[in-house]
Enzyme design. Structure first.
Site, PDB file in Angstrom:
ATOM      1  N   LYS A 180     -10.060 -22.647 -23.627  1.00  0.00           N
ATOM      2  CA  LYS A 180     -11.432 -22.948 -23.176  1.00  0.00           C
ATOM      3  C   LYS A 180     -12.214 -21.655 -22.937  1.00  0.00           C
ATOM      4  CE  LYS A 180     -10.053 -25.064 -19.435  1.00  0.00           C
ATOM      5  NZ  LYS A 180      -8.587 -24.849 -19.562  1.00  0.00           N
ATOM      6  N   ARG A 237     -13.444 -31.338 -13.028  1.00  0.00           N
ATOM      7  CA  ARG A 237     -11.999 -31.426 -13.220  1.00  0.00           C
ATOM      8  C   ARG A 237     -11.408 -32.641 -12.538  1.00  0.00           C
ATOM      9  NH1 ARG A 237     -10.562 -25.740 -14.078  1.00  0.00           N
ATOM     10  NH2 ARG A 237      -8.344 -25.577 -14.438  1.00  0.00           N
ATOM     11  N   ARG A 268      -0.519 -14.164 -22.021  1.00  0.00           N
ATOM     12  CA  ARG A 268      -1.933 -13.862 -21.723  1.00  0.00           C
ATOM     13  C   ARG A 268      -2.092 -12.616 -20.849  1.00  0.00           C
ATOM     14  NH1 ARG A 268      -5.850 -18.322 -19.420  1.00  0.00           N
ATOM     15  NH2 ARG A 268      -4.271 -18.497 -17.795  1.00  0.00           N
ATOM     16  N   ARG A 287      -2.559 -12.913 -14.751  1.00  0.00           N
ATOM     17  CA  ARG A 287      -3.097 -13.671 -13.622  1.00  0.00           C
ATOM     18  C   ARG A 287      -1.963 -14.099 -12.704  1.00  0.00           C
ATOM     19  NH1 ARG A 287      -7.307 -18.006 -16.086  1.00  0.00           N
ATOM     20  NH2 ARG A 287      -6.045 -19.397 -14.812  1.00  0.00           N
ATOM     21  N   ARG A 335       0.299 -26.525 -12.740  1.00  0.00           N
ATOM     22  CA  ARG A 335      -1.089 -26.670 -13.208  1.00  0.00           C
ATOM     23  C   ARG A 335      -1.181 -27.745 -14.291  1.00  0.00           C
ATOM     24  NH1 ARG A 335      -2.088 -20.699 -14.823  1.00  0.00           N
ATOM     25  NH2 ARG A 335      -3.990 -21.482 -15.817  1.00  0.00           N
TER      26      ARG A 335
HETATM   27  P1  AP5 Z   1      -7.667 -19.031 -22.529  1.00  0.00           P
HETATM   28  O1  AP5 Z   1      -8.893 -18.993 -23.362  1.00  0.00           O
HETATM   29  O2  AP5 Z   1      -7.553 -18.064 -21.406  1.00  0.00           O
HETATM   30  O3  AP5 Z   1      -7.346 -20.511 -22.048  1.00  0.00           O
HETATM   31  P2  AP5 Z   1      -8.043 -21.415 -20.905  1.00  0.00           P
HETATM   32  O4  AP5 Z   1      -8.100 -22.794 -21.463  1.00  0.00           O
HETATM   33  O5  AP5 Z   1      -9.301 -20.770 -20.446  1.00  0.00           O
HETATM   34  O6  AP5 Z   1      -6.892 -21.344 -19.829  1.00  0.00           O
HETATM   35  P3  AP5 Z   1      -6.984 -21.154 -18.244  1.00  0.00           P
HETATM   36  O7  AP5 Z   1      -5.580 -20.852 -17.785  1.00  0.00           O
HETATM   37  O8  AP5 Z   1      -8.055 -20.187 -17.884  1.00  0.00           O
HETATM   38  O9  AP5 Z   1      -7.392 -22.594 -17.835  1.00  0.00           O
HETATM   39  P4  AP5 Z   1      -7.269 -23.204 -16.440  1.00  0.00           P
HETATM   40  O10 AP5 Z   1      -8.089 -24.425 -16.605  1.00  0.00           O
HETATM   41  O11 AP5 Z   1      -5.868 -23.391 -15.989  1.00  0.00           O
HETATM   42  O12 AP5 Z   1      -7.816 -22.059 -15.485  1.00  0.00           O
HETATM   43  P5  AP5 Z   1      -9.193 -21.829 -14.739  1.00  0.00           P
HETATM   44  O13 AP5 Z   1      -9.435 -20.386 -14.700  1.00  0.00           O
HETATM   45  O14 AP5 Z   1     -10.249 -22.734 -15.276  1.00  0.00           O
HETATM   46  O15 AP5 Z   1      -6.432 -18.845 -23.541  1.00  0.00           O
HETATM   47  C1  AP5 Z   1      -5.094 -18.792 -23.045  1.00  0.00           C
HETATM   48  C2  AP5 Z   1      -4.285 -17.764 -23.853  1.00  0.00           C
HETATM   49  O16 AP5 Z   1      -4.129 -18.245 -25.170  1.00  0.00           O
HETATM   50  C3  AP5 Z   1      -4.952 -16.392 -23.992  1.00  0.00           C
HETATM   51  O17 AP5 Z   1      -3.961 -15.403 -23.977  1.00  0.00           O
HETATM   52  C4  AP5 Z   1      -5.665 -16.451 -25.341  1.00  0.00           C
HETATM   53  O18 AP5 Z   1      -5.782 -15.169 -25.947  1.00  0.00           O
HETATM   54  C5  AP5 Z   1      -4.731 -17.362 -26.119  1.00  0.00           C
HETATM   55  N1  AP5 Z   1      -5.425 -18.221 -27.057  1.00  0.00           N
HETATM   56  C6  AP5 Z   1      -6.657 -18.767 -26.932  1.00  0.00           C
HETATM   57  N2  AP5 Z   1      -6.940 -19.540 -27.984  1.00  0.00           N
HETATM   58  C7  AP5 Z   1      -5.850 -19.482 -28.783  1.00  0.00           C
HETATM   59  C8  AP5 Z   1      -5.506 -20.085 -30.019  1.00  0.00           C
HETATM   60  N3  AP5 Z   1      -6.348 -20.909 -30.695  1.00  0.00           N
HETATM   61  N4  AP5 Z   1      -4.286 -19.837 -30.537  1.00  0.00           N
HETATM   62  C9  AP5 Z   1      -3.404 -19.021 -29.902  1.00  0.00           C
HETATM   63  N5  AP5 Z   1      -3.675 -18.410 -28.733  1.00  0.00           N
HETATM   64  C10 AP5 Z   1      -4.870 -18.644 -28.188  1.00  0.00           C
HETATM   65  O19 AP5 Z   1      -8.859 -22.362 -13.278  1.00  0.00           O
HETATM   66  C11 AP5 Z   1      -7.884 -21.678 -12.484  1.00  0.00           C
HETATM   67  C12 AP5 Z   1      -7.690 -22.424 -11.184  1.00  0.00           C
HETATM   68  O20 AP5 Z   1      -8.947 -22.459 -10.446  1.00  0.00           O
HETATM   69  C13 AP5 Z   1      -7.292 -23.903 -11.307  1.00  0.00           C
HETATM   70  O21 AP5 Z   1      -5.888 -24.038 -11.453  1.00  0.00           O
HETATM   71  C14 AP5 Z   1      -7.805 -24.449  -9.966  1.00  0.00           C
HETATM   72  O22 AP5 Z   1      -6.915 -24.124  -8.939  1.00  0.00           O
HETATM   73  C15 AP5 Z   1      -9.088 -23.677  -9.724  1.00  0.00           C
HETATM   74  N6  AP5 Z   1     -10.287 -24.395 -10.236  1.00  0.00           N
HETATM   75  C16 AP5 Z   1     -11.108 -24.000 -11.242  1.00  0.00           C
HETATM   76  N7  AP5 Z   1     -12.073 -24.914 -11.460  1.00  0.00           N
HETATM   77  C17 AP5 Z   1     -11.865 -25.910 -10.555  1.00  0.00           C
HETATM   78  C18 AP5 Z   1     -12.498 -27.147 -10.297  1.00  0.00           C
HETATM   79  N8  AP5 Z   1     -13.549 -27.546 -11.012  1.00  0.00           N
HETATM   80  N9  AP5 Z   1     -11.987 -27.930  -9.304  1.00  0.00           N
HETATM   81  C19 AP5 Z   1     -10.936 -27.542  -8.569  1.00  0.00           C
HETATM   82  N10 AP5 Z   1     -10.278 -26.385  -8.784  1.00  0.00           N
HETATM   83  C20 AP5 Z   1     -10.734 -25.573  -9.762  1.00  0.00           C
HETATM   84 MG    MG Z   2      -9.893 -19.836 -18.654  1.00  0.00          MG
END
Ligand code: AP5
Ligand code: MG
Length: 216
Positions: free
Chosen positions: A13, A88, A127, A160, A171
């Protein structure tokens, strides 16, 4: 365009949102990044969210809705944005529907990134992120030009704290429990486009563009 990206942790994402920002000038609203910044700065929101994030759990709905309220509370209203990580939970999705209604805005699409749990664990274990500009890399699939260093900043890349395998598994469990109803909510609204897994960033991007073609 007004877009929401949904998908499990590590589904790409953040990576694809950054491409949408660079190529289409959308405002990036990444709630994970916002919370990590708040934790770094030691704000009240950061103090609440920190232990929850590090354990793989969600931050409270009212905290998240409040952050989103502040971001959308602008004149003129935000009309070009990509949301990564929000809503979410079903409660967040309903609250956000109300906010958009009050602002007279309508989402154009919800892009659902379909990626298996095994692939999530593989991707996240490789990552690396830049602690300064938040750029995302993968040690082998999407490496930086100089190993261990950000392409844009001098900074040394880091892992991270919530990217350890046990936390990633939690997660994933939290994602499957909470986000399925959000997806069903948007399917019912006719907004969802599934983006199939591909290890090529451009394939994923092309799928997004095909899904969005014909939408403003
Ligand atoms: P990346 O692009 O970083 O993936 P992502 O989907 O952004 O993964 P996240 O871990 O950031 O998602 P998340 O939803 O768990 O975390 P968030 O920060 O939102 O890609 C991942 C890896 O794969 C990278 O190394 C990249 O290079 C590689 N890659 C990308 N595309 C690829 C492809 N096509 N092929 C191969 N490799 C690829 O949230 C973190 C925490 O914050 C949550 O757990 C929660 O505690 C809190 N939080 C955030 N928002 C809320 C909310 N709305 N409500 C409550 N809690 C929240
Ligand atoms: Mg992300």
């Amino acid at each position: 365009m007004k877009l929401v990206l949904i998908g499990p942790p590590g589904s790409g994402k953040g990576t694809q949102a950054k491409l949408l920002v660079e190529r289409h000038g959308l405002k990036y609203i990444g709630t994970g990044d916002i919370l990590r910044e708040a934790i770094q700065q030691g704000t009240a929101a950061g103090n609440i969210a920190g232990p929850l994030i590090n354990g793989g759990n969600l931050a409270p709905d009212d905290l998240m809705n409040g952050l989103i309220h502040d971001i959308f509370n602008t004149t003129p209203p935000l009309t070009q944005f990509v949301l990564d990580g929000y809503p979410r939970t079903l409660a967040q999705a309903r609250w956000f529907d109300d906010l958009l209604r009050r602002l007279n805005l309508k989402l154009d699409a919800v892009l659902n990134f379909v990626v298996s749990d095994e692939e999530v664990v593989r991707r996240i274990s490789g990552r690396l992120i830049c602690p300064v500009c938040r750029s995302v890399y993968h040690a082998t699939d999407h490496p930086p030009k100089i190993a261990g260093h950000c392409d844009h900043e001098q900074a040394v890349l880091i892992q991270r704290p919530d990217d350890h395998e046990a936390v990633v598994r939690e997660r994933l469990r939290v994602f499957h429990t909470n986000t399925a109803p959000v997806l069903a909510h948007y399917v019912q609204a006719g907004l969802v486009h599934n983006i199939q897994p591909s290890n090529t960033l451009n394939d994923v991007y092309t799928q997004m563009m095909t899904a969005l073609s014909g939408r403003s």
